[in-house]
Design a protein around this motif. Structure first.
Motif, mmCIF file in Angstrom:
data_model
loop_
_atom_site.group_PDB
_atom_site.id
_atom_site.type_symbol
_atom_site.label_atom_id
_atom_site.label_comp_id
_atom_site.label_asym_id
_atom_site.label_seq_id
_atom_site.Cartn_x
_atom_site.Cartn_y
_atom_site.Cartn_z
ATOM 1 N N ALA A 33 12.246 66.579 26.649
ATOM 2 C CA ALA A 33 11.686 67.933 26.652
ATOM 3 C C ALA A 33 12.544 68.937 27.410
ATOM 4 N N GLU A 34 13.593 68.485 28.061
ATOM 5 C CA GLU A 34 14.411 69.382 28.876
ATOM 6 C C GLU A 34 15.041 70.476 28.012
ATOM 7 N N THR A 35 14.963 71.719 28.463
ATOM 8 C CA THR A 35 15.588 72.832 27.755
ATOM 9 C C THR A 35 17.086 72.808 27.999
ATOM 10 N N VAL A 36 17.866 72.761 26.927
ATOM 11 C CA VAL A 36 19.322 72.698 27.019
ATOM 12 C C VAL A 36 19.922 74.099 26.988
ATOM 13 N N PHE A 37 19.426 74.928 26.072
ATOM 14 C CA PHE A 37 19.857 76.326 25.951
ATOM 15 C C PHE A 37 18.855 77.053 25.065
ATOM 16 N N ASP A 38 19.001 78.364 24.952
ATOM 17 C CA ASP A 38 18.199 79.130 23.999
ATOM 18 C C ASP A 38 18.888 79.076 22.651
ATOM 19 N N GLY A 39 18.141 78.655 21.628
ATOM 20 C CA GLY A 39 18.712 78.482 20.314
ATOM 21 C C GLY A 39 19.003 79.791 19.603
ATOM 22 N N ALA A 40 19.606 79.670 18.425
ATOM 23 C CA ALA A 40 19.969 80.847 17.634
ATOM 24 C C ALA A 40 18.755 81.649 17.203
ATOM 25 N N ASP A 41 17.586 81.008 17.187
ATOM 26 C CA ASP A 41 16.364 81.710 16.801
ATOM 27 C C ASP A 41 15.691 82.385 17.984
ATOM 28 N N GLY A 42 16.297 82.268 19.178
ATOM 29 C CA GLY A 42 15.757 82.924 20.361
ATOM 30 C C GLY A 42 14.745 82.119 21.128
ATOM 31 N N THR A 43 14.456 80.897 20.710
ATOM 32 C CA THR A 43 13.497 80.048 21.407
ATOM 33 C C THR A 43 14.234 78.915 22.125
ATOM 34 N N PRO A 44 13.636 78.354 23.178
ATOM 35 C CA PRO A 44 14.305 77.281 23.920
ATOM 36 C C PRO A 44 14.560 76.052 23.046
ATOM 37 N N SER A 45 15.727 75.461 23.216
ATOM 38 C CA SER A 45 16.090 74.244 22.491
ATOM 39 C C SER A 45 15.941 73.041 23.406
ATOM 40 N N MET A 46 15.065 72.123 23.021
ATOM 41 C CA MET A 46 14.890 70.895 23.797
ATOM 42 C C MET A 46 16.035 69.924 23.524
ATOM 43 N N PHE A 47 16.227 69.009 24.448
ATOM 44 C CA PHE A 47 17.271 67.992 24.303
ATOM 45 C C PHE A 47 17.106 67.209 23.002
ATOM 46 N N VAL A 48 15.863 66.839 22.666
ATOM 47 C CA VAL A 48 15.635 66.075 21.441
ATOM 48 C C VAL A 48 16.043 66.877 20.217
ATOM 49 N N ASP A 49 15.810 68.198 20.217
ATOM 50 C CA ASP A 49 16.218 69.054 19.098
ATOM 51 C C ASP A 49 17.728 69.031 18.919
ATOM 52 N N VAL A 50 18.437 69.207 20.032
ATOM 53 C CA VAL A 50 19.892 69.360 19.979
ATOM 54 C C VAL A 50 20.563 68.074 19.495
ATOM 55 N N VAL A 51 20.090 66.932 19.980
ATOM 56 C CA VAL A 51 20.688 65.657 19.577
ATOM 57 C C VAL A 51 20.493 65.410 18.084
ATOM 58 N N VAL A 52 19.275 65.603 17.602
ATOM 59 C CA VAL A 52 18.992 65.360 16.185
ATOM 60 C C VAL A 52 19.728 66.379 15.312
ATOM 61 N N GLU A 53 19.760 67.629 15.745
ATOM 62 C CA GLU A 53 20.460 68.650 14.962
ATOM 63 C C GLU A 53 21.939 68.328 14.799
ATOM 64 N N GLN A 54 22.584 67.857 15.870
ATOM 65 C CA GLN A 54 24.009 67.555 15.790
ATOM 66 C C GLN A 54 24.287 66.481 14.737
ATOM 67 N N ALA A 55 23.434 65.485 14.672
ATOM 68 C CA ALA A 55 23.609 64.432 13.664
ATOM 69 C C ALA A 55 23.459 65.001 12.257
ATOM 70 N N ILE A 56 22.520 65.909 12.075
ATOM 71 C CA ILE A 56 22.299 66.534 10.766
ATOM 72 C C ILE A 56 23.493 67.374 10.369
ATOM 73 N N ILE A 57 23.997 68.176 11.299
ATOM 74 C CA ILE A 57 25.148 69.040 10.998
ATOM 75 C C ILE A 57 26.349 68.208 10.572
ATOM 76 N N GLU A 58 26.597 67.118 11.278
ATOM 77 C CA GLU A 58 27.733 66.259 10.919
ATOM 78 C C GLU A 58 27.552 65.680 9.526
ATOM 79 N N ALA A 59 26.349 65.263 9.190
ATOM 80 C CA ALA A 59 26.098 64.684 7.870
ATOM 81 C C ALA A 59 26.252 65.723 6.764
ATOM 82 N N ALA A 60 25.710 66.912 6.980
ATOM 83 C CA ALA A 60 25.732 67.941 5.937
ATOM 84 C C ALA A 60 27.122 68.523 5.727
ATOM 85 N N THR A 61 27.807 68.839 6.807
ATOM 86 C CA THR A 61 29.130 69.446 6.657
ATOM 87 C C THR A 61 30.145 68.457 6.096
ATOM 88 N N SER A 62 29.934 67.162 6.343
ATOM 89 C CA SER A 62 30.845 66.164 5.757
ATOM 90 C C SER A 62 30.738 66.136 4.242
#
Length: 266
Positions: A33-62
């Motif tokens: 639940a730790e807030t890592v940064f404020d996301g592009a949508d202006g809301t706080p980004s939790m650690f769980v969000d950031v980790v899962v998002e990074q995996a998605i970005i790598e899969a999609a951009t590949s």
């Protein structure tokens, strides 16, 4: 999923599921639940969000597909195809161990939503539809009388509207996961899901519903009649109304819009 589904949807869902299981197995609720940064949508980004998002970005951009996500925002690889994704919808649920969170994404081709996939992260059950085809059907309910309606939690500015919707419905649920709520409408498990005028919904909260629900016989609209459309500006907000039929959606919009100013501040 249909054999005609774009491969990026399955790849992104697979990446999200694997990353979600891995991060939950290695970290405490407090860390998730730790807030890592404020996301592009202006809301706080939790650690769980950031980790899962990074995996998605790598899969999609590949696979050569752009990504528009709530944490990182626009990741442009020069494609006409963009994955609009909510990596972990229901982040607070996910961090707390409540099994009500989803990966949800819609594919936009030249700015038009063409197909979508929502995956329940706790079970990996998946729901896919294109803009012209769905294996699911809504309940078909046309009237608020007797309806089962899910809502976002009320805010100070929309308590009256929230009360009108809750008072008119036969059953009310607050699950804290908009994309799962939309799936329940598309599959007939619930009759409607609404943001009762708080303007909380972002593009990625409603993108999959905008494909899945109409293709299943329902309607997805904004309570105040604003068009829902692809836009990389993640500061835009809507009050989504997801309903089993256009008739029920219209009734819900009338209940919500009375006396509510969508431009009002908290």
């Amino acid at each position: 999923m249909s054999s005609g589904a774009h491969p990026v949807l399955a790849a992104a869902a697979d990446a999200a599921s694997a990353a979600y299981r891995d991060v939950r197995s290695k970290h405490s609720r407090e860390e998730l639940a730790e807030t890592v940064f404020d996301g592009a949508d202006g809301t706080p980004s939790m650690f769980v969000d950031v980790v899962v998002e990074q995996a998605i970005i790598e899969a999609a951009t590949s696979l050569g597909v752009n990504v528009l996500s709530e944490e990182r925002g626009w990741v442009d690889v020069g494609s006409a195809v963009t994955l609009v994704v909510d990596p972990v919808d229901g982040s607070a649920n996910a961090a707390a161990g409540v099994p009500l969170s989803c990966f949800s994404a819609a594919l936009a081709v030249d700015g038009r939503f063409t197909e979508a996939l929502t995956s329940w992260l706790h079970t990996d059950e998946r729901w896919w539809a294109s803009s012209t085809s769905s294996a699911y059907r809504t309940s078909g309910r046309r009237e608020i009388n007797g309806a089962a309606v899910s809502l976002l939690r009320p805010h100070a500015r929309n308590q009256a509207a929230w009360g009108r919707v809750a008072g008119a419905a036969a059953r009310v649920r607050v699950l804290g996961c908009s994309t799962l709520d939309a799936v329940f409408v598309a599959t007939g498990a619930s009759d409607a899901f609404v943001d009762a005028g708080s303007d909380t919904h972002r593009l990625m909260d409603l993108a999959a519903a905008a494909v899945l629900v109409p293709a299943s016989g329902g309607a997805m609209v904004d309570a105040f009649g604003r068009p829902f459309e692809f836009d990389p500006d993640l500061t835009r907000r809507w009050s989504g109304v997801v309903a089993a039929t256009p008739e029920l959606a219209e009734t819900l919009c009338e209940l919500i819009s009375g006396g509510i100013d969508p431009a009002a501040e908290e």
